[in-house]
Write a protein that holds these residues in place. Structure first.
Motif, short mmCIF file in Angstrom:
data_model
loop_
_atom_site.label_atom_id
_atom_site.label_comp_id
_atom_site.label_asym_id
_atom_site.label_seq_id
_atom_site.Cartn_x
_atom_site.Cartn_y
_atom_site.Cartn_z
N ALA A 80 0.83 -1.21 0.00
CA ALA A 80 0.00 0.00 0.00
C ALA A 80 0.86 1.26 0.00
N VAL A 81 2.04 1.18 0.59
CA VAL A 81 2.92 2.35 0.66
C VAL A 81 3.46 2.69 -0.73
N SER A 82 4.01 1.69 -1.40
CA SER A 82 4.56 1.91 -2.74
C SER A 82 3.49 2.40 -3.70
N THR A 83 2.37 1.70 -3.74
CA THR A 83 1.29 2.04 -4.66
C THR A 83 0.68 3.39 -4.34
N GLY A 84 0.41 3.63 -3.06
CA GLY A 84 -0.26 4.86 -2.66
C GLY A 84 0.52 6.12 -2.98
N VAL A 85 1.85 6.00 -3.01
CA VAL A 85 2.70 7.17 -3.29
C VAL A 85 3.06 7.24 -4.77
N ILE A 86 3.65 6.18 -5.31
CA ILE A 86 4.25 6.24 -6.64
C ILE A 86 3.22 6.39 -7.74
N GLN A 87 2.01 5.84 -7.55
CA GLN A 87 0.98 5.97 -8.58
C GLN A 87 0.54 7.41 -8.82
N LEU A 88 0.89 8.31 -7.91
CA LEU A 88 0.54 9.73 -8.06
C LEU A 88 1.61 10.54 -8.78
N LEU A 89 2.77 9.95 -9.00
CA LEU A 89 3.88 10.67 -9.59
C LEU A 89 3.77 10.75 -11.11
N ASN A 90 4.44 11.75 -11.69
CA ASN A 90 4.58 11.84 -13.13
C ASN A 90 5.73 10.95 -13.58
N SER A 91 5.78 10.68 -14.87
CA SER A 91 6.82 9.79 -15.39
C SER A 91 8.22 10.38 -15.21
#
Length: 362
Positions: A80-91
């Protein structure tokens, strides 16, 4: 607030020198008002977490079959930590990891077959088979790599965030600030790099987010036994940046906190420290018999599996149909199996090119 209550219980346990640190069994979704999400976003979050879990489970199989060598540290329970943060980032944003780096790379967009090939030590791996489990790297995805020693990645992440500010202020770039997210564990927060880089990030108002994945254990050392202030997020106060504690088993809670931290960083307001209270379901590495943690402690955290919890949440709130979720699970399992087939069929590095990647090509 639920998170404050969780922190109060946690600190009281530390004061009592308890050997087990147990979370509340209440879901933060039931108490914290999360921003509404669409079906597409919910499905994307679920698929990303599930990919991480399935990939790591396959890594365990391959390791015990002798297909991987050295130390392999799995991420099960912390998805949940990886997904919750990184999915919001730009490429074009940056991510810096630790030796527990496979899932961070997957969330950043590195294809599973290239990560698996790297774990097999093959030429087709994302680090050309030279890095292995602890040194996953991808320049194409702005994934700055995993680092074998704790704290190593924090100064590297700081440098990435500095160049973003430099390009804008000195080179007059018209692009928005690129955000850098630096992941590390609770044990790292007792190291000098952590404090030095917090200080520098505030001085220069760098667009960086420090994410502490507090899984309660630094190898075999319980967190509350190794630090005078177990609530890591409070350490941010000494340097003047926001310190936030969040339920690291709840992808929506993580996502909400990360969204605000990313917006703050991108707007030039500086860094944020996020402490995600989470738990690793396996031992420190696949060579660890995991005999130091109590059965009671493990079972309570296992009951709050972030993937199962989020799946139940989606079905209960009619966000995604269960048939769609089942199809997604089959698709991901096929992708992971394909990554193994790709790794097995890939060539070994050429011994004559042993020194090829020591220096950058001109």
């Amino acid at each position: 607030m639920y998170i404050n209550l969780l922190g109060d219980i946690y600190i009281e346990m530390c004061k009592e020198k308890r050997k087990t640190v147990l979370p509340l069994t209440v879901l933060s979704n039931d108490i914290i008002d999360n921003d509404p999400i669409s079906q597409d976003v919910a499905l994307s979050l679920y698929k990303d977490m599930l990919l991480g879990r399935c990939f790591e489970d396959m890594c365990a199989q391959m390791y015990y079959r002798g297909k991987m060598f050295g130390f392999v540290h799995l991420y099960n329970g912390q998805e949940a930590v990886s997904t919750g943060v990184i999915q919001l980032l730009n490429s074009d944003d940056y991510v810096c990891s630790t030796y527990r780096d496979h899932v961070h790379a997957l969330s950043k967009g590195v294809h599973p077959k290239y990560v698996m090939a790297e774990l097999f030590g093959k030429e087709t791996g994302c680090s050309k088979g030279r890095g292995g489990s602890m040194h996953i790297f991808s320049a194409k995805h702005n994934f700055l790599g995993g680092f074998a020693f704790i704290g190593e990645g924090i100064p590297v992440a700081l440098g990435a965030s500095f160049q973003s500010v430099y390009k804008k202020q000195i080179l007059n770039s018209n692009s928005v600030l690129n955000v850098t997210v630096c992941f590390f564990g609770d044990g790292t927060t007792n190291n000098g790099q952590f404090f030095e880089c917090l200080n520098m990030s505030v001085l220069w108002k760098l667009p960086i987010i420090f994410v502490v994945e507090n899984n309660q254990w630094a190898i075999g050392m319980a967190h509350h036994r190794s630090t005078s202030l177990p609530e890591i997020h409070q350490k941010a106060q000494a340097f003047g940046l926001p310190g936030i504690e969040v339920d690291g088993m709840d992808v929506l809670a993580i996502r909400n906190v990360a969204k605000k931290a990313i917006a703050r960083a991108r707007s030039g307001k500086g860094p944020t420290l996020i402490e995600a209270l989470t738990y690793r379901f396996r031992g420190h590495s696949l060579a660890d018999p995991d005999e130091l943690r109590s059965k009671e402690e493990k079972n309570v955290w296992l009951a709050r599996d972030p993937i199962k919890t989020f799946k139940s949440y989606m079905i209960k709130n009619q966000l995604v149909d269960s048939n769609v979720l089942n199809l997604a699970e089959l698709e991901i399992k096929k992708d992971v199996q394909h990554s193994v087939d790709f790794a097995l069929s890939s060539p070994e590095p050429n011994i004559d090119e042993l020194k090829k990647y020591l220096f950058a090509d001109n």
